[in-house]
Design a protein around this motif. Structure first.
Motif, PDB file in Angstrom:
ATOM      1  N   HIS A  86     -29.819  13.922   6.248  1.00  0.00           N
ATOM      2  CA  HIS A  86     -30.005  12.481   6.441  1.00  0.00           C
ATOM      3  C   HIS A  86     -29.668  12.176   7.889  1.00  0.00           C
ATOM      4  N   ASP A  91     -26.072   7.316   4.440  1.00  0.00           N
ATOM      5  CA  ASP A  91     -27.053   7.895   3.524  1.00  0.00           C
ATOM      6  C   ASP A  91     -26.554   9.239   2.991  1.00  0.00           C
ATOM      7  N   HIS A  95     -25.862   9.964  -0.916  1.00  0.00           N
ATOM      8  CA  HIS A  95     -26.505  11.114  -1.555  1.00  0.00           C
ATOM      9  C   HIS A  95     -25.469  11.969  -2.277  1.00  0.00           C
TER      10      HIS A  95
END
Length: 183
Positions: A86, A91, A95
């Motif tokens: 990412h 992010d 995740h």
């Protein structure tokens, strides 16, 4: 794909440390139990878990980010078989917290605390499907003892976490929880 266990941990512990050895043992046991392992993908206990899992033939996922590599230049560790990259750190964090069947947190710093707090909050509010959240070690036991005041955290929210004392108890809890969920 086997169940994925996300392991949160620190980049600080060196390969000759007790923390590294414990994390490596955790990775070995997770792989022996048939789980894939996902970590933040870099050094320290993330590398140790990855190494342990790879040594036992387990699948190792490293979730990395461009932002993290600009902050602290470091490539993914050598045991990562599948890198999920990412750009933004947020992010990467999302995740790791969302894309798993169970989570185990090793001792760590601000990033590890962020992962635990986010996972616990999403489990509490039901925004994330129920799954094991295991906090491994005395650092977490002491943190929760100080933090978990009854007027702020309800008993049912305390039930969302499991305080493990060893890699063996952490893996046994995850196995039992996922077996119940799978039946």
């Amino acid at each position: 794909m086997p169940y994925v266990v996300a392991v949160f941990g620190s980049s600080a512990p060196a390969p000759d440390s007790e923390a590294y050895d414990e994390a490596r043992r955790l990775g070995q046991q997770l792989a022996e139990a048939g789980f894939a392992v996902a970590t933040g993908g870099y050094g320290g206990t993330m590398a140790a878990v990855s190494q342990g899992a790879a040594e036992q033939g387990g699948h190792v996922i490293g979730v990395t980010s461009g932002h993290m590599e600009r902050y602290r230049p470091m490539p993914a560790n050598e045991w990562v078989a599948e890198e999920i990259r990412h750009e933004a750190q947020r992010d990467r964090l999302m995740h790791l917290v969302l894309n798993n069947d169970a989570m185990i947190a090793l001792p760590g710093g601000i990033g590890t605390l962020s992962e635990v707090a986010l996972a616990w909050s999403l489990l509490q509010t039901g925004e994330m499907a129920a799954r094991p959240l295991v906090l491994l070690g005395s650092l977490w036991r002491e943190t929760i003892r100080v933090y978990a005041q009854a007027e702020y955290i309800r008993p049912r929210d305390m039930d969302l976490i499991y305080l493990a004392t060893s890699p063996e108890t952490a893996v046994a809890y995850v196995k039992q929880s996922l077996a119940v969920r799978g039946s």
